[in-house]
Design a protein around this motif. Sequence first.
Motif, PDB file in Angstrom:
ATOM      1  N   UNK A 165       0.836  -1.203   0.000  1.00 56.12           N
ATOM      2  CA  UNK A 165       0.000   0.000   0.000  1.00 56.12           C
ATOM      3  C   UNK A 165       0.872   1.255   0.000  1.00 56.12           C
ATOM      4  N   UNK A 166       0.494   2.221  -0.820  1.00 56.36           N
ATOM      5  CA  UNK A 166       1.178   3.511  -0.810  1.00 56.36           C
ATOM      6  C   UNK A 166       0.228   4.590  -1.303  1.00 56.36           C
ATOM      7  N   UNK A 167       0.303   5.763  -0.673  1.00 55.33           N
ATOM      8  CA  UNK A 167      -0.350   6.981  -1.134  1.00 55.33           C
ATOM      9  C   UNK A 167       0.744   7.901  -1.654  1.00 55.33           C
ATOM     10  N   UNK A 168       0.636   8.339  -2.890  1.00 55.03           N
ATOM     11  CA  UNK A 168       1.627   9.231  -3.490  1.00 55.03           C
ATOM     12  C   UNK A 168       0.986  10.602  -3.669  1.00 55.03           C
ATOM     13  N   UNK A 169       1.560  11.615  -3.039  1.00 52.11           N
ATOM     14  CA  UNK A 169       1.011  12.963  -3.083  1.00 52.11           C
ATOM     15  C   UNK A 169       1.583  13.758  -4.238  1.00 52.11           C
TER      16      UNK A 169
END
Length: 338
Positions: A87-91
Amino acid sequence: MRKKYAGSILAAGLSLALLGIAPPLVQAVAAPIAATASTPVTQTSVYGIQLGMTAAQVEQILGQPARKDPSTTGVEWWIYNRDLNHYIQVGIQNAKVVTMFTNGANARVKGMGIGSTTAELQKAWGAPPSSLAITPTLKINGNTLGHPSYSLNNQIVTFSIDQLGGGKIAGIRLSTPDYFSSIAIGLMYPISYTRLPAQPVLTEQQRQAAALASERENFDLLNITRARANLPLLAWDEKVATVARAHSQDMAKNNYFNHTSQTTGSPFDRLKHAGILYGYAGENIAYGQLDGVEAHMGWMNSAGHRKNLLEPHYKQVGVGISYKDGRAYYTQNFVSKM
């Protein structure tokens, strides 16, 4: 003149279980209160993604995100949640990566990853400086191993620590100094500054869209935590989310922070009024955290909230977020529908 600011957060949890025809058991919890040649080789990579990459490079490496979530902090979060272990959130801001967050089991930064202890972190990286200059005009204070940030190759690495789970790393946030300076207050660091960074000016429609996105991010992180604990994943229930959202809106509108509303009663009253029949139910609330990520990490470090997050009997969940004066009210309702 250098000025100082210190933030605060609130959280509270409540749970109830109905077992057959036995009387309800109620527990109230007190509030505690692959890189490209154009990317600098000194930058730290998470799943091949580095700060400063273009949006096109991110898409080339990770593919299309499951969602593109708006936020209140000026970034568009690209959400990669198809594999919870990665899982990753990339801003993304101005078509470039300025921040990212992961609590995926396989994430590692300079030898430190999910499950590494703070003792291992301190041995490898040293003690976090109690006062850390972020930009020439802002520094954070009160920087400890409880929620440490480090400056590494012109990037700020912030670790979320699972203090109740043995003092282990539970999340990693990487940010450019400029972006970090804009969220430092939201991360609840006391700050000293000569000039504060500009904050995004949002319409009410934009704020509501960001709230809905943050609800889903909070849901993703909850299921990652449950998967790591070998617990059944929860299903999103929009009817339950509607109840949670209405309570957050009620708290924001009427300027209070409590499970019990003067107009809608207890969490269990609200579920009953919505026609939701359950065998088990619980509620977590919080106020003031930067986003769904920080709300989740805060709940994990409070015994009562953690119990709700890791309760094996729950099957469905809904999250509701509402903003007032730039600060968020969070409600998380858990049920096991009958």
